[in-house]
Design a protein around this motif. Sequence first.
Motif, PDB file in Angstrom:
ATOM      1  N   LYS A  87       0.764  -1.044  -0.101  1.00 29.35           N
ATOM      2  CA  LYS A  87       0.084   0.055  -0.223  1.00 29.35           C
ATOM      3  C   LYS A  87       0.868   1.210  -0.007  1.00 29.35           C
ATOM      4  O   LYS A  87       0.533   2.423  -0.640  1.00 29.35           O
ATOM      5  CB  LYS A  87      -0.987   0.067   1.365  1.00 29.35           C
ATOM      6  N   GLU A  88       1.992   1.224   0.765  1.00 31.05           N
ATOM      7  CA  GLU A  88       2.862   2.170   0.701  1.00 31.05           C
ATOM      8  C   GLU A  88       3.627   2.564  -0.581  1.00 31.05           C
ATOM      9  O   GLU A  88       3.921   3.768  -0.943  1.00 31.05           O
ATOM     10  CB  GLU A  88       4.058   2.008   1.801  1.00 31.05           C
ATOM     11  N   VAL A  89       3.868   1.511  -1.337  1.00 32.94           N
ATOM     12  CA  VAL A  89       5.037   1.656  -2.533  1.00 32.94           C
ATOM     13  C   VAL A  89       3.959   1.637  -3.719  1.00 32.94           C
ATOM     14  O   VAL A  89       4.889   1.948  -4.834  1.00 32.94           O
ATOM     15  CB  VAL A  89       5.734   0.929  -2.203  1.00 32.94           C
ATOM     16  N   VAL A  90       2.973   1.007  -3.915  1.00 33.00           N
ATOM     17  CA  VAL A  90       2.268   0.666  -5.286  1.00 33.00           C
ATOM     18  C   VAL A  90       2.266   1.770  -6.255  1.00 33.00           C
ATOM     19  O   VAL A  90       2.403   1.706  -7.478  1.00 33.00           O
ATOM     20  CB  VAL A  90       0.955   0.035  -4.832  1.00 33.00           C
ATOM     21  N   ASP A  91       1.802   3.018  -5.477  1.00 39.40           N
ATOM     22  CA  ASP A  91       1.856   4.301  -6.358  1.00 39.40           C
ATOM     23  C   ASP A  91       2.933   4.571  -6.874  1.00 39.40           C
ATOM     24  O   ASP A  91       3.186   5.080  -8.199  1.00 39.40           O
ATOM     25  CB  ASP A  91       1.259   5.408  -5.921  1.00 39.40           C
ATOM     26  N   LYS A  92       4.301   4.773  -6.240  1.00 38.83           N
ATOM     27  CA  LYS A  92       5.622   4.868  -6.603  1.00 38.83           C
ATOM     28  C   LYS A  92       6.010   3.856  -7.988  1.00 38.83           C
ATOM     29  O   LYS A  92       6.418   4.291  -8.991  1.00 38.83           O
ATOM     30  CB  LYS A  92       6.512   4.595  -5.720  1.00 38.83           C
ATOM     31  N   ILE A  93       5.481   2.638  -7.658  1.00 40.08           N
ATOM     32  CA  ILE A  93       5.773   1.582  -8.576  1.00 40.08           C
ATOM     33  C   ILE A  93       5.057   1.888  -9.877  1.00 40.08           C
ATOM     34  O   ILE A  93       5.358   1.758 -11.166  1.00 40.08           O
ATOM     35  CB  ILE A  93       5.557   0.147  -8.119  1.00 40.08           C
ATOM     36  N   ALA A  94       3.749   2.094 -10.051  1.00 37.43           N
ATOM     37  CA  ALA A  94       2.719   2.599 -10.755  1.00 37.43           C
ATOM     38  C   ALA A  94       3.532   3.757 -11.666  1.00 37.43           C
ATOM     39  O   ALA A  94       3.486   3.668 -12.914  1.00 37.43           O
ATOM     40  CB  ALA A  94       1.725   2.842 -10.562  1.00 37.43           C
ATOM     41  N   ALA A  95       4.133   4.691 -11.031  1.00 33.78           N
ATOM     42  CA  ALA A  95       4.637   5.974 -11.483  1.00 33.78           C
ATOM     43  C   ALA A  95       5.991   5.297 -12.723  1.00 33.78           C
ATOM     44  O   ALA A  95       6.380   5.825 -13.498  1.00 33.78           O
ATOM     45  CB  ALA A  95       5.015   6.791 -10.413  1.00 33.78           C
ATOM     46  N   VAL A  96       6.793   4.151 -11.888  1.00 36.34           N
ATOM     47  CA  VAL A  96       7.904   3.961 -12.746  1.00 36.34           C
ATOM     48  C   VAL A  96       7.464   3.198 -14.126  1.00 36.34           C
ATOM     49  O   VAL A  96       7.992   3.293 -15.026  1.00 36.34           O
ATOM     50  CB  VAL A  96       8.685   2.908 -11.778  1.00 36.34           C
ATOM     51  N   PHE A  97       6.426   2.313 -13.766  1.00 33.62           N
ATOM     52  CA  PHE A  97       5.654   1.735 -15.045  1.00 33.62           C
ATOM     53  C   PHE A  97       5.205   2.780 -16.186  1.00 33.62           C
ATOM     54  O   PHE A  97       5.776   2.770 -17.320  1.00 33.62           O
ATOM     55  CB  PHE A  97       4.613   0.734 -14.745  1.00 33.62           C
ATOM     56  N   ILE A  98       4.732   3.785 -15.434  1.00 38.32           N
ATOM     57  CA  ILE A  98       4.283   4.967 -16.518  1.00 38.32           C
ATOM     58  C   ILE A  98       5.456   5.649 -17.230  1.00 38.32           C
ATOM     59  O   ILE A  98       5.564   5.792 -18.313  1.00 38.32           O
ATOM     60  CB  ILE A  98       3.440   5.920 -15.850  1.00 38.32           C
ATOM     61  N   LEU A  99       6.353   5.920 -16.533  1.00 37.39           N
ATOM     62  CA  LEU A  99       7.667   6.554 -16.992  1.00 37.39           C
ATOM     63  C   LEU A  99       8.493   5.814 -17.898  1.00 37.39           C
ATOM     64  O   LEU A  99       8.986   6.110 -18.902  1.00 37.39           O
ATOM     65  CB  LEU A  99       8.531   7.383 -15.647  1.00 37.39           C
TER      66      LEU A  99
END
Length: 136
Positions: A116-128
């Motif tokens: 829950k803490e890092v999923v958004d950061k990892i999603a940002a990595v995939f987007i970028l």
Amino acid sequence: MRILGLDIGDKRIGIAISDPMGWTAQGLETLQRSSNEKVLAHLQEQIHIYEVSTIVCGLPRNMNGTYGPKAEEVRKFGEKMKERFKIPVVYWDERLTTVAAQKTLLQGDVSRAKRKEVVDKIAAVFILQNYLDSKR
């Protein structure tokens, strides 16, 4: 110059940054959403530190390719960033990036609380990373 990637959600914003050559994306942080002013001030600081030349925002689309109300919210926030930072803001299809991030974290046996803490950061990595790959 680096590129900043954002996964903009209602409660959190995942932030990723490219390497100086623009080849790879690394997760930077997950920012809790608060007022737009606080978020913009924090992003401005990151843009200055990393000498960001472009921002890539994940644009939510429905599976049939249409845009919903969340996409309009992201575009409005993108316009605020463009006006304030005076750098290009690019929108990138973010369909299934959160699903891919969750799957990656599950495969890495990351606990539910940590996911829950890092999923958004990892999603940002995939987007970028998807954006960077398309530029080659």
